[in-house]
Design a protein around this motif. Structure first.
Motif, PDB file in Angstrom:
ATOM      1  N   ILE A  25      -2.251 109.831  41.960  1.00 40.62           N
ATOM      2  CA  ILE A  25      -3.542 109.524  41.334  1.00 40.62           C
ATOM      3  C   ILE A  25      -3.285 108.831  40.005  1.00 40.62           C
ATOM      4  N   LYS A  26      -4.077 107.831  39.708  1.00 43.52           N
ATOM      5  CA  LYS A  26      -3.939 107.112  38.444  1.00 43.52           C
ATOM      6  C   LYS A  26      -4.906 107.675  37.404  1.00 43.52           C
ATOM      7  N   ASN A  27      -4.459 107.728  36.157  1.00 43.16           N
ATOM      8  CA  ASN A  27      -5.368 108.031  35.061  1.00 43.16           C
ATOM      9  C   ASN A  27      -6.314 106.846  34.882  1.00 43.16           C
ATOM     10  N   VAL A  28      -7.586 107.146  34.684  1.00 44.36           N
ATOM     11  CA  VAL A  28      -8.597 106.099  34.560  1.00 44.36           C
ATOM     12  C   VAL A  28      -9.386 106.321  33.269  1.00 44.36           C
ATOM     13  N   SER A  45      -7.391 101.478  35.100  1.00 39.78           N
ATOM     14  CA  SER A  45      -6.465 102.549  35.483  1.00 39.78           C
ATOM     15  C   SER A  45      -5.077 102.224  34.964  1.00 39.78           C
ATOM     16  N   LEU A  46      -4.261 103.250  34.837  1.00 42.41           N
ATOM     17  CA  LEU A  46      -2.881 103.077  34.379  1.00 42.41           C
ATOM     18  C   LEU A  46      -1.938 103.216  35.562  1.00 42.41           C
ATOM     19  N   ASN A  47      -1.273 102.117  35.896  1.00 33.82           N
ATOM     20  CA  ASN A  47      -0.241 102.187  36.929  1.00 33.82           C
ATOM     21  C   ASN A  47       0.980 102.895  36.360  1.00 33.82           C
ATOM     22  N   ASN A  48       1.894 103.247  37.229  1.00 36.51           N
ATOM     23  CA  ASN A  48       3.149 103.856  36.788  1.00 36.51           C
ATOM     24  C   ASN A  48       4.317 103.062  37.370  1.00 36.51           C
ATOM     25  N   PRO A  49       5.010 102.243  36.538  1.00 39.88           N
ATOM     26  CA  PRO A  49       4.763 102.053  35.102  1.00 39.88           C
ATOM     27  C   PRO A  49       3.571 101.135  34.869  1.00 39.88           C
ATOM     28  N   PRO A  50       2.935 101.246  33.700  1.00 41.53           N
ATOM     29  CA  PRO A  50       1.772 100.389  33.424  1.00 41.53           C
ATOM     30  C   PRO A  50       2.177  98.943  33.211  1.00 41.53           C
ATOM     31  N   GLY A  51       1.237  98.028  33.420  1.00 41.66           N
ATOM     32  CA  GLY A  51       1.480  96.620  33.154  1.00 41.66           C
ATOM     33  C   GLY A  51       1.456  96.353  31.658  1.00 41.66           C
ATOM     34  N   ILE A  52       1.654  95.083  31.296  1.00 43.12           N
ATOM     35  CA  ILE A  52       1.751  94.722  29.879  1.00 43.12           C
ATOM     36  C   ILE A  52       0.450  95.054  29.137  1.00 43.12           C
ATOM     37  N   THR A  53      -0.695  94.652  29.691  1.00 39.06           N
ATOM     38  CA  THR A  53      -1.963  94.872  28.994  1.00 39.06           C
ATOM     39  C   THR A  53      -2.364  96.334  29.007  1.00 39.06           C
ATOM     40  N   THR A  54      -2.215  97.007  30.143  1.00 37.39           N
ATOM     41  CA  THR A  54      -2.603  98.419  30.193  1.00 37.39           C
ATOM     42  C   THR A  54      -1.690  99.277  29.319  1.00 37.39           C
ATOM     43  N   CYS A 114     -12.135 106.153  47.375  1.00 38.37           N
ATOM     44  CA  CYS A 114     -11.041 106.566  46.497  1.00 38.37           C
ATOM     45  C   CYS A 114     -10.234 107.638  47.234  1.00 38.37           C
ATOM     46  N   ARG A 115      -9.292 108.257  46.567  1.00 38.88           N
ATOM     47  CA  ARG A 115      -8.387 109.156  47.290  1.00 38.88           C
ATOM     48  C   ARG A 115      -8.945 110.566  47.471  1.00 38.88           C
ATOM     49  N   TYR A 116      -9.536 111.111  46.403  1.00 42.34           N
ATOM     50  CA  TYR A 116      -9.991 112.498  46.451  1.00 42.34           C
ATOM     51  C   TYR A 116     -11.407 112.609  45.899  1.00 42.34           C
ATOM     52  N   LYS A 117     -12.217 113.471  46.530  1.00 42.15           N
ATOM     53  CA  LYS A 117     -13.584 113.701  46.076  1.00 42.15           C
ATOM     54  C   LYS A 117     -13.611 114.226  44.642  1.00 42.15           C
ATOM     55  N   ASN A 118     -12.685 115.143  44.316  1.00 40.97           N
ATOM     56  CA  ASN A 118     -12.709 115.739  42.982  1.00 40.97           C
ATOM     57  C   ASN A 118     -12.081 114.843  41.914  1.00 40.97           C
ATOM     58  N   LYS A 119     -11.618 113.659  42.306  1.00 39.16           N
ATOM     59  CA  LYS A 119     -11.093 112.682  41.364  1.00 39.16           C
ATOM     60  C   LYS A 119     -11.817 111.346  41.524  1.00 39.16           C
ATOM     61  N   GLN A 120     -13.094 111.427  41.805  1.00 37.08           N
ATOM     62  CA  GLN A 120     -13.889 110.220  42.047  1.00 37.08           C
ATOM     63  C   GLN A 120     -14.328 109.592  40.728  1.00 37.08           C
ATOM     64  N   GLN A 122     -11.913 109.402  29.111  1.00 36.14           N
ATOM     65  CA  GLN A 122     -11.033 109.473  30.273  1.00 36.14           C
ATOM     66  C   GLN A 122     -11.842 109.925  31.477  1.00 36.14           C
ATOM     67  N   LEU A 123     -11.998 109.038  32.431  1.00 33.69           N
ATOM     68  CA  LEU A 123     -12.793 109.328  33.623  1.00 33.69           C
ATOM     69  C   LEU A 123     -12.019 110.160  34.632  1.00 33.69           C
ATOM     70  N   ILE A 124     -10.713 109.876  34.770  1.00 28.39           N
ATOM     71  CA  ILE A 124      -9.868 110.592  35.720  1.00 28.39           C
ATOM     72  C   ILE A 124      -8.584 111.006  35.029  1.00 28.39           C
ATOM     73  N   ASN A 125      -8.244 112.287  35.115  1.00 27.58           N
ATOM     74  CA  ASN A 125      -6.956 112.798  34.660  1.00 27.58           C
ATOM     75  C   ASN A 125      -6.146 113.160  35.890  1.00 27.58           C
ATOM     76  N   ASN A 126      -4.984 112.561  36.041  1.00 31.95           N
ATOM     77  CA  ASN A 126      -4.234 112.781  37.277  1.00 31.95           C
ATOM     78  C   ASN A 126      -3.556 114.141  37.340  1.00 31.95           C
ATOM     79  N   ASP A 127      -3.586 114.907  36.250  1.00 31.25           N
ATOM     80  CA  ASP A 127      -3.002 116.258  36.243  1.00 31.25           C
ATOM     81  C   ASP A 127      -1.580 116.258  36.801  1.00 31.25           C
ATOM     82  N   ALA A 128      -0.804 115.233  36.397  1.00 27.24           N
ATOM     83  CA  ALA A 128       0.602 115.084  36.797  1.00 27.24           C
ATOM     84  C   ALA A 128       0.788 114.810  38.288  1.00 27.24           C
ATOM     85  N   ASN A 129      -0.283 114.471  38.984  1.00 22.28           N
ATOM     86  CA  ASN A 129      -0.189 114.079  40.391  1.00 22.28           C
ATOM     87  C   ASN A 129       0.057 112.573  40.443  1.00 22.28           C
TER      88      ASN A 129
END
Length: 488
Positions: free
Chosen positions: A79-82, A278-287, A372-378, A69-76
């Motif tokens: 931000i997408k989980n990657v 990345s996982l959209n909210n809601p995710p697509g069929i493949t993700t 991207c959106r945030y330096k700490n979530k790059q 997991q490259l990015i954890n959105n921490d419930a934000n």
């Protein structure tokens, strides 16, 4: 879609109107049961042996061997989980270049498939029985014999597998499909049939536009909105005849064919591929499918169970020229990306790094403009820093759209700020080997970048007017020096 009261209002408004229905194509697929339970070939998707879009290779099973997991959105939610997924194709060496893509064959979730299966007792009883599809005898005698859709398998399969792996329930239903659903008694309630008849008619064009297109109503939404669906073995083939293909999802390969992770027990007879998504909210069929497979993989890994049953079916796709060729290794490169669009450039830089280690290429100028959106979530921040440190990446320009104190928020702003250098590189003002620019992102980003490049050419006095700048960029595109990989 509108609520029940609005639905009845529409029906009342059309109560006295004669409807002109859209023509529904005659039925042509016959489902033939083989009298036995379907024995699934565990590693084969239903589309495994069909003609796949833009395929360069045959389909193959790719096993999970690592998930990071490259990015954890921490419930934000902004931000997408990657994730970075490492796949191994055993006993198969696949030739590919940095920038190439694979197509992953998706599956509808069990929840989606069961919505259909639960609409008829016959379907429940026979959904896992072995069957094959053929053109019906009546259709075969027509002057123009219809063809079986190329995404439906010619071999034995089952209704459940067809629904799970071949047809897209999340497509917008066309009028001819709606007419067919009415004609073949797929709804038992007269009011609901009337509603679909209105949607499918010439007179109901305004309703169709409002209810389907403007409200983005898919067939799956219709399945859940109306309650009298009655699918039988006799009429369920209408779904196979009208629903479009469940399309494979393309992903950029994010590693070089020259490199493998030291932690992988690589046998030299297999292929290692990495993809970043990345996982959209809601995710697509493949993700959504990948998310579920990753969860199972991590559980099995934690419990020290065999993880070899976690895999995807995939194939390598034809190149669209968005790839790093041997001729590009010594030319100046500008790479521009947002979000997971950085994935192919990780592969580019890995390849350049490895080629330089092997002394197969001289050092050249490489520049990544990444947003991207945030330096700490790059995404891949540490890896990019390593490329800068060892000289693989000559220049890294970072843009963070949500950080308050960032110098540059968007990649197009960076292009404008660096107008002189970018213009000199694109117009060969520095002499030497002609540069290339690669852009990976969404359509809006690509449009904004092109506008910024054109403005930069004028600002740097490479031309006197925007129209002249447009011609310069057009020529770069034609000559293969301005290459985009754009997603919708």
């Amino acid at each position: 879609m509108s609520n029940l009261r609005e639905t009845y209002k529409w029906i009342d408004e059309y109560n006295d109107k004669k409807l002109t229905p859209s023509p529904a194509a005659a039925r042509f697929i016959e489902i033939v049961f083989d009298g036995e339970r379907y024995e699934s070939k565990a590693l084969e998707h239903a589309q495994f042996r069909t003609t796949l879009p833009f395929a360069r290779t045959e389909c193959f099973a790719a096993n999970f061997i690592d998930v990071h997991q490259l990015i954890n959105n921490d419930a934000n939610e902004s931000i997408k989980n990657v994730y970075e997924l490492t796949l191994q194709i055993k006993n198969k060496v696949i030739d590919y270049s940095p920038g190439d893509t694979i197509g992953i064959l998706p599956q509808n979730s069990d929840e989606v498939v069961n919505v259909i299966i639960d609409k008829g007792s016959e379907l429940k009883a026979k959904c896992h029985d072995s069957l094959h599809l053929k053109i019906s005898a009546e259709a075969a005698t027509q002057k123009r014999v219809p063809k079986m859709p190329i995404f439906l398998p010619a071999c034995q399969t089952s209704l459940y597998k067809l629904f799970q792996e071949c047809v897209d329930f999340h497509a917008f239903p066309k009028k001819g499909f709606l007419s067919a659903l009415v004609n073949y008694n797929c709804l038992s309630d007269a009011t609901e049939r009337r509603f679909l008849s209105i949607l499918a008619s010439r007179e109901g064009s305004a309703l169709y536009t409002t209810e389907i297109f403007q409200q983005q109503t898919t067939f799956y939404a219709l399945l859940n909105r109306l309650h009298s669906w009655t699918f039988t073995i006799e009429n369920v083939a209408v779904l196979l005849e009208h629903l479009p293909r469940l399309m494979p999802r393309p992903y950029s390969i994010s590693n070089s064919p020259l490199t493998t992770e030291s932690s992988i027990d690589y046998d030299g007879q297999s292929t290692i591929l990495k993809v970043i998504f990345s996982l959209n909210n809601p995710p697509g069929i493949t993700t959504r499918m990948l998310q579920q497979l990753i969860f199972k993989y991590e559980v099995e890994l934690t419990l020290k169970l065999d993880t070899r049953d976690q895999f995807v079916n995939a194939y390598t796709r034809q190149s669209n020229h968005f790839q790093l060729t041997n001729g590009d290794l010594e030319r100046p490169l500008i790479m521009i990306a947002i979000g997971t669009g950085v994935a192919p450039f990780i592969g580019f830089l890995e390849h350049i790094q490895e080629q330089r280690k092997r002394k197969h290429t001289k050092k050249s100028f490489t520049w990544l403009i990444f947003g991207c959106r945030y330096k700490n979530k790059q995404i891949c921040g540490e890896r990019l820093s390593e490329f800068v440190k060892d000289g693989t990446l000559s220049k890294l320009s970072e843009c963070f759209s949500r950080d308050a104190n960032t110098k540059t928020k968007y990649v197009q702003d960076c292009v404008r700020n660096e107008a002189t250098e970018i213009s000199n590189l694109l117009t060969d003002a520095t002499g030497g080997i002609a540069s290339k620019v690669f852009i990976c992102g969404n359509k809006k980003m690509s449009t904004d970048i092109r506008t910024a490049v054109e403005e930069s050419l004028v600002k740097a006095a490479q031309c006197s007017a925007i129209d002249d700048a447009k011609l310069i960029v057009d020529e770069l595109v034609k000559s293969g020096r301005y290459i985009e990989d754009i997603w919708i």
